[in-house]
Design a protein around this motif. Structure first.
Motif, PDB file in Angstrom:
ATOM      1  N   GLU A  58       0.838  -1.203   0.000  1.00 39.06           N
ATOM      2  CA  GLU A  58       0.000   0.000   0.000  1.00 39.06           C
ATOM      3  C   GLU A  58       0.879   1.262   0.000  1.00 39.06           C
ATOM      4  OE1 GLU A  58      -3.002   0.079   3.162  1.00 39.06           O
ATOM      5  OE2 GLU A  58      -2.607   2.223   3.296  1.00 39.06           O
ATOM      6  N   ARG A  59       1.916   1.261   0.867  1.00 38.55           N
ATOM      7  CA  ARG A  59       2.828   2.415   0.940  1.00 38.55           C
ATOM      8  C   ARG A  59       3.546   2.627  -0.388  1.00 38.55           C
ATOM      9  NH1 ARG A  59       4.325   0.679   5.990  1.00 38.55           N
ATOM     10  NH2 ARG A  59       6.215  -0.258   5.186  1.00 38.55           N
ATOM     11  N   GLU A  60       3.980   1.525  -0.999  1.00 36.35           N
ATOM     12  CA  GLU A  60       4.684   1.637  -2.281  1.00 36.35           C
ATOM     13  C   GLU A  60       3.781   2.243  -3.351  1.00 36.35           C
ATOM     14  OE1 GLU A  60       7.804  -2.066  -1.626  1.00 36.35           O
ATOM     15  OE2 GLU A  60       6.145  -2.290  -3.034  1.00 36.35           O
ATOM     16  N   LEU A  61       2.533   1.807  -3.353  1.00 32.52           N
ATOM     17  CA  LEU A  61       1.598   2.349  -4.346  1.00 32.52           C
ATOM     18  C   LEU A  61       1.399   3.854  -4.142  1.00 32.52           C
ATOM     19  CD1 LEU A  61      -1.033  -0.522  -4.512  1.00 32.52           C
ATOM     20  CD2 LEU A  61       0.305   0.334  -6.431  1.00 32.52           C
ATOM     21  N   TYR A  62       1.265   4.269  -2.865  1.00 28.63           N
ATOM     22  CA  TYR A  62       1.089   5.706  -2.600  1.00 28.63           C
ATOM     23  C   TYR A  62       2.354   6.490  -2.957  1.00 28.63           C
ATOM     24  CZ  TYR A  62      -3.600   5.643  -0.750  1.00 28.63           C
ATOM     25  OH  TYR A  62      -4.965   5.559  -0.655  1.00 28.63           O
ATOM     26  N   GLU A  63       3.502   5.864  -2.759  1.00 29.89           N
ATOM     27  CA  GLU A  63       4.749   6.575  -3.081  1.00 29.89           C
ATOM     28  C   GLU A  63       4.984   6.639  -4.591  1.00 29.89           C
ATOM     29  OE1 GLU A  63       7.988   5.322  -0.568  1.00 29.89           O
ATOM     30  OE2 GLU A  63       6.858   5.877   1.222  1.00 29.89           O
ATOM     31  N   ILE A  64       4.441   5.675  -5.331  1.00 34.69           N
ATOM     32  CA  ILE A  64       4.484   5.787  -6.799  1.00 34.69           C
ATOM     33  C   ILE A  64       3.618   6.978  -7.232  1.00 34.69           C
ATOM     34  CG2 ILE A  64       3.689   4.686  -8.946  1.00 34.69           C
ATOM     35  CD1 ILE A  64       4.860   2.085  -7.840  1.00 34.69           C
ATOM     36  N   CYS A  65       2.495   7.149  -6.545  1.00 33.60           N
ATOM     37  CA  CYS A  65       1.659   8.339  -6.813  1.00 33.60           C
ATOM     38  C   CYS A  65       2.459   9.608  -6.524  1.00 33.60           C
ATOM     39  CB  CYS A  65       0.399   8.328  -5.960  1.00 33.60           C
ATOM     40  SG  CYS A  65      -0.705   6.990  -6.355  1.00 33.60           S
ATOM     41  N   ASP A  66       3.209   9.597  -5.404  1.00 34.07           N
ATOM     42  CA  ASP A  66       4.048  10.761  -5.058  1.00 34.07           C
ATOM     43  C   ASP A  66       5.089  11.021  -6.149  1.00 34.07           C
ATOM     44  OD1 ASP A  66       2.691  11.000  -2.728  1.00 34.07           O
ATOM     45  OD2 ASP A  66       4.236  10.087  -1.459  1.00 34.07           O
ATOM     46  N   LEU A  67       5.667   9.926  -6.662  1.00 33.82           N
ATOM     47  CA  LEU A  67       6.669  10.059  -7.715  1.00 33.82           C
ATOM     48  C   LEU A  67       6.057  10.725  -8.951  1.00 33.82           C
ATOM     49  CD1 LEU A  67       9.378   9.398  -9.195  1.00 33.82           C
ATOM     50  CD2 LEU A  67       8.438   7.163  -9.714  1.00 33.82           C
ATOM     51  N   ILE A  68       4.886  10.252  -9.336  1.00 31.12           N
ATOM     52  CA  ILE A  68       4.242  10.815 -10.532  1.00 31.12           C
ATOM     53  C   ILE A  68       3.930  12.301 -10.306  1.00 31.12           C
ATOM     54  CG2 ILE A  68       2.222  10.665 -12.053  1.00 31.12           C
ATOM     55  CD1 ILE A  68       2.151   7.642 -11.426  1.00 31.12           C
ATOM     56  N   ARG A  69       3.472  12.625  -9.098  1.00 36.88           N
ATOM     57  CA  ARG A  69       3.163  14.032  -8.802  1.00 36.88           C
ATOM     58  C   ARG A  69       4.446  14.871  -8.779  1.00 36.88           C
ATOM     59  NH1 ARG A  69      -0.663  14.490  -3.883  1.00 36.88           N
ATOM     60  NH2 ARG A  69       1.217  13.831  -2.856  1.00 36.88           N
ATOM     61  N   TYR A  70       5.524  14.277  -8.280  1.00 34.47           N
ATOM     62  CA  TYR A  70       6.827  14.963  -8.241  1.00 34.47           C
ATOM     63  C   TYR A  70       7.320  15.242  -9.663  1.00 34.47           C
ATOM     64  CZ  TYR A  70      11.764  15.625  -6.965  1.00 34.47           C
ATOM     65  OH  TYR A  70      13.031  16.131  -6.801  1.00 34.47           O
ATOM     66  N   VAL A  71       7.184  14.237 -10.536  1.00 37.66           N
ATOM     67  CA  VAL A  71       7.588  14.404 -11.947  1.00 37.66           C
ATOM     68  C   VAL A  71       6.742  15.512 -12.572  1.00 37.66           C
ATOM     69  CG1 VAL A  71       7.583  13.287 -14.217  1.00 37.66           C
ATOM     70  CG2 VAL A  71       8.389  12.026 -12.233  1.00 37.66           C
ATOM     71  N   ARG A  72       5.441  15.463 -12.323  1.00 39.69           N
ATOM     72  CA  ARG A  72       4.541  16.438 -12.917  1.00 39.69           C
ATOM     73  C   ARG A  72       4.910  17.858 -12.481  1.00 39.69           C
ATOM     74  NH1 ARG A  72       0.640  19.911 -12.464  1.00 39.69           N
ATOM     75  NH2 ARG A  72      -1.315  19.726 -13.612  1.00 39.69           N
ATOM     76  N   ASN A  73       5.131  18.038 -11.187  1.00 39.09           N
ATOM     77  CA  ASN A  73       5.430  19.383 -10.685  1.00 39.09           C
ATOM     78  C   ASN A  73       6.757  19.905 -11.220  1.00 39.09           C
ATOM     79  OD1 ASN A  73       3.089  19.281  -9.298  1.00 39.09           O
ATOM     80  ND2 ASN A  73       4.008  18.814  -7.315  1.00 39.09           N
ATOM     81  N   ASN A  74       7.731  19.012 -11.326  1.00 37.58           N
ATOM     82  CA  ASN A  74       9.027  19.434 -11.850  1.00 37.58           C
ATOM     83  C   ASN A  74       8.946  19.833 -13.314  1.00 37.58           C
ATOM     84  OD1 ASN A  74      11.774  19.301 -10.361  1.00 37.58           O
ATOM     85  ND2 ASN A  74      10.461  17.801  -9.371  1.00 37.58           N
ATOM     86  N   ILE A  75       8.138  19.091 -14.070  1.00 35.72           N
ATOM     87  CA  ILE A  75       7.970  19.431 -15.483  1.00 35.72           C
ATOM     88  C   ILE A  75       7.189  20.740 -15.590  1.00 35.72           C
ATOM     89  CG2 ILE A  75       6.846  18.739 -17.640  1.00 35.72           C
ATOM     90  CD1 ILE A  75       7.459  15.823 -16.885  1.00 35.72           C
ATOM     91  N   ASP A  76       6.136  20.841 -14.813  1.00 38.61           N
ATOM     92  CA  ASP A  76       5.272  22.017 -14.902  1.00 38.61           C
ATOM     93  C   ASP A  76       6.004  23.290 -14.485  1.00 38.61           C
ATOM     94  OD1 ASP A  76       3.013  23.499 -15.292  1.00 38.61           O
ATOM     95  OD2 ASP A  76       2.123  23.023 -13.361  1.00 38.61           O
ATOM     96  N   SER A  77       6.754  23.211 -13.400  1.00 35.26           N
ATOM     97  CA  SER A  77       7.365  24.435 -12.868  1.00 35.26           C
ATOM     98  C   SER A  77       8.733  24.742 -13.453  1.00 35.26           C
ATOM     99  CB  SER A  77       7.513  24.318 -11.347  1.00 35.26           C
ATOM    100  OG  SER A  77       6.288  23.996 -10.763  1.00 35.26           O
ATOM    101  N   PHE A  78       9.529  23.718 -13.685  1.00 36.13           N
ATOM    102  CA  PHE A  78      10.933  23.980 -14.046  1.00 36.13           C
ATOM    103  C   PHE A  78      11.382  23.336 -15.358  1.00 36.13           C
ATOM    104  CE2 PHE A  78      10.624  23.526  -9.350  1.00 36.13           C
ATOM    105  CZ  PHE A  78      10.743  24.857  -9.034  1.00 36.13           C
ATOM    106  N   LEU A  79      10.541  22.563 -16.000  1.00 34.94           N
ATOM    107  CA  LEU A  79      10.925  21.810 -17.212  1.00 34.94           C
ATOM    108  C   LEU A  79      12.198  20.993 -16.968  1.00 34.94           C
ATOM    109  CD1 LEU A  79      10.262  24.492 -20.009  1.00 34.94           C
ATOM    110  CD2 LEU A  79       8.892  22.468 -19.530  1.00 34.94           C
ATOM    111  N   THR A  80      12.326  20.482 -15.757  1.00 33.87           N
ATOM    112  CA  THR A  80      13.531  19.716 -15.406  1.00 33.87           C
ATOM    113  C   THR A  80      13.605  18.433 -16.236  1.00 33.87           C
ATOM    114  OG1 THR A  80      13.072  20.454 -13.167  1.00 33.87           O
ATOM    115  CG2 THR A  80      14.814  18.828 -13.417  1.00 33.87           C
TER     116      THR A  80
END
Lengths: 160, 301
Positions: free
Chosen positions: A31-53
């Protein structure tokens, strides 16, 4: 003879408690791993959206306790999301692995808006899987806790 | 990074079969190549010492997509701005020109899709290529501005790179601000301690920021082409900092008739105009030099 029986019963009870704990921990870990994969996707999204990293930098900076301990983050750093998706330590089912692989194949191929939409789509998919997993775990947690010791106890009563 | 490393870096961007074909093609020119051209459905081609050499393998869409992904580090979105302007700056100073189908809204390119051609340009260090230019500047105690012009492909960027290395090297290095708008000028300048590289900055803003924050003794920038660039150069010169720049033109007349040369103040910004006419195998340029050109006739405002 009695001492041997008592020892056998104790071993049986210990094994069942151990099994119960392992089962509960495994379900919670997943369950924790699944939620952290969600965190990863959100982290990727925010980095692309804000900084085009670039993805390489995003993956190298990402860290999360459950994904770190199962070797997912290391695979992510070294071989990207596609190799992390097939890493052995993470407790994903085959359809979830396929979903993560599909995400990794599409990620990085488009411009910002497309990437954000892609992240949103897969975030929703994984959030749903994680939510279902949590609901199921909540429902079954008592069963995972008590079923093995009760089974052991009944075996003890029947045979000893 | 030396030339061999640069070539290896460029080859690592290609699918294996194309990299092998480049190696085979380059062996015909003693292993020297500085451009790799890919076009979907057309033979792979390299350019070495000014000669175009077809490599005998046809590029597929998959090959171009693979190279595009490699150039972008699997992150196309992070290069969207430069792709719109027609290039991708890869690590190590390698720059790739790209073209495909432009999506235009209200007369402006908003994105480029279906990329069909990639031209990978490999920066080269040619020690000695800017010795003559350096002597010219040294004669004026590094107070002269210099504008290097030529048609594309002669080596303006290489000349500026070597000039940067000379200005920021030696016994009395100058503080040089290098405005590297297209991220190709600074390739291979790792050993120069007194160079501040403004990588990816728009030229005019880069010059302004360098002036305000870096207290440079010399500013170097590549390919000036707009009036904004010219205003920034004029402003830098008015602040007392000389500039070395390059521009596309085949003759002094062509250069003087370009739009940016009409900006007031540019007349004083450059004391020396150097036309690079050709370059031999050792990197020596054949040049035409004009000192203190009277630009009053072309200055409209």
């Amino acid at each position: 003879m009695t001492a041997a029986r008592l020892a056998g019963a104790a071993i049986l009870m210990c094994a069942s408690l151990f099994l119960s704990l392992r089962l509960t921990a495994a379900k919670r870990k997943r369950e924790r791993e699944l939620y952290e994969i969600c965190d990863l996707i959100r982290y990727v999204r925010n980095n692309i959206d804000s900084f085009l990293t670039p993805l390489g930098s995003i993956f190298s900076k990402f860290s999360s306790p459950a994904l770190d301990s199962c070797g997912f983050v290391e695979a992510l750093e070294n071989g990207g999301l596609s190799s992390a998706a097939v890493s052995e330590g993470i407790s994903l089912l085959s359809n979830e692995r396929r979903l993560l692989l599909a995400f990794s194949e599409k990620l990085g191929l488009g411009y910002r808006d497309e990437e954000i939409r892609l992240c949103d789509y897969y975030y929703k998919e994984f959030s749903e899987i994680a939510r279902r997993e949590r609901e199921e775990n909540d429902k079954k947690s008592k069963m995972y806790k008590y079923l093995p010791p009760l089974a052991a106890l009944s075996l003890i009563i029947i045979f000893i | 990074m030396n030339d061999i490393d640069m070539q290896k870096e460029a080859l690592s961007l290609l699918p294996r079969r194309l990299a092998s074909a480049v190696m085979r093609g380059a062996s015909l020119r003693q292993g020297v190549f500085n451009e790799i051209r890919m076009r979907i459905g057309m033979p792979l081609c390299i350019t070495g010492r000014g000669v175009n050499i077809p490599c005998g393998v046809v590029c597929s869409k998959e090959d171009v997509d693979y190279t595009l992904r490699a150039l972008c580090g699997n992150s196309l979105y992070s290069h969207s701005e430069t792709i719109r302007e027609g290039y991708i700056a890869a690590p190590g100073g390698i720059r790739a020109g790209v073209c495909g189908r432009a999506v235009v809204e209200r007369g402006e390119i908003v994105s480029v899709t279906d990329i069909t051609s990639i031209c990978i340009r490999i920066p080269r260090r040619i020690p000695g290529a800017a010795d003559e230019l350096y002597k010219m500047l040294k004669a004026s105690s590094f107070r002269s501005g210099i504008l290097i012009y030529s048609r594309p492909g002669i080596g303006k960027t290489t000349a500026l790179r070597e000039l940067t290395a000379l200005l920021a090297g030696g016994e009395a290095p100058l503080r040089v601000a290098l405005v590297d708008t297209r991220c190709e000028l600074a390739g291979g300048l790792g050993g120069c301690l007194t160079v501040d590289v403004l990588s990816g900055y728009p030229r005019s803003q880069g010059i302004e920021i360098a002036l305000r924050t870096l207290s440079p003794e010399y500013i170097i920038c590549d390919e000036i082409a707009s009036r904004e660039d010219a205003f920034a150069i004029a402003s830098a010169r008015a602040s007392g900092v000389p500039i070395a720049a390059s521009a596309h033109a085949d003759s002094l007349d062509e250069l003087l008739s370009s739009e940016f040369m009409n900006v007031r103040g540019v007349a004083n910004a450059f004391d020396v105009f150097v036309c690079l006419k050709s370059r031999d195998d050792c990197g020596r340029y054949e040049t035409d030099v004009a000192y203190g050109v009277d630009l009053s006739s072309v200055c409209a405002q």
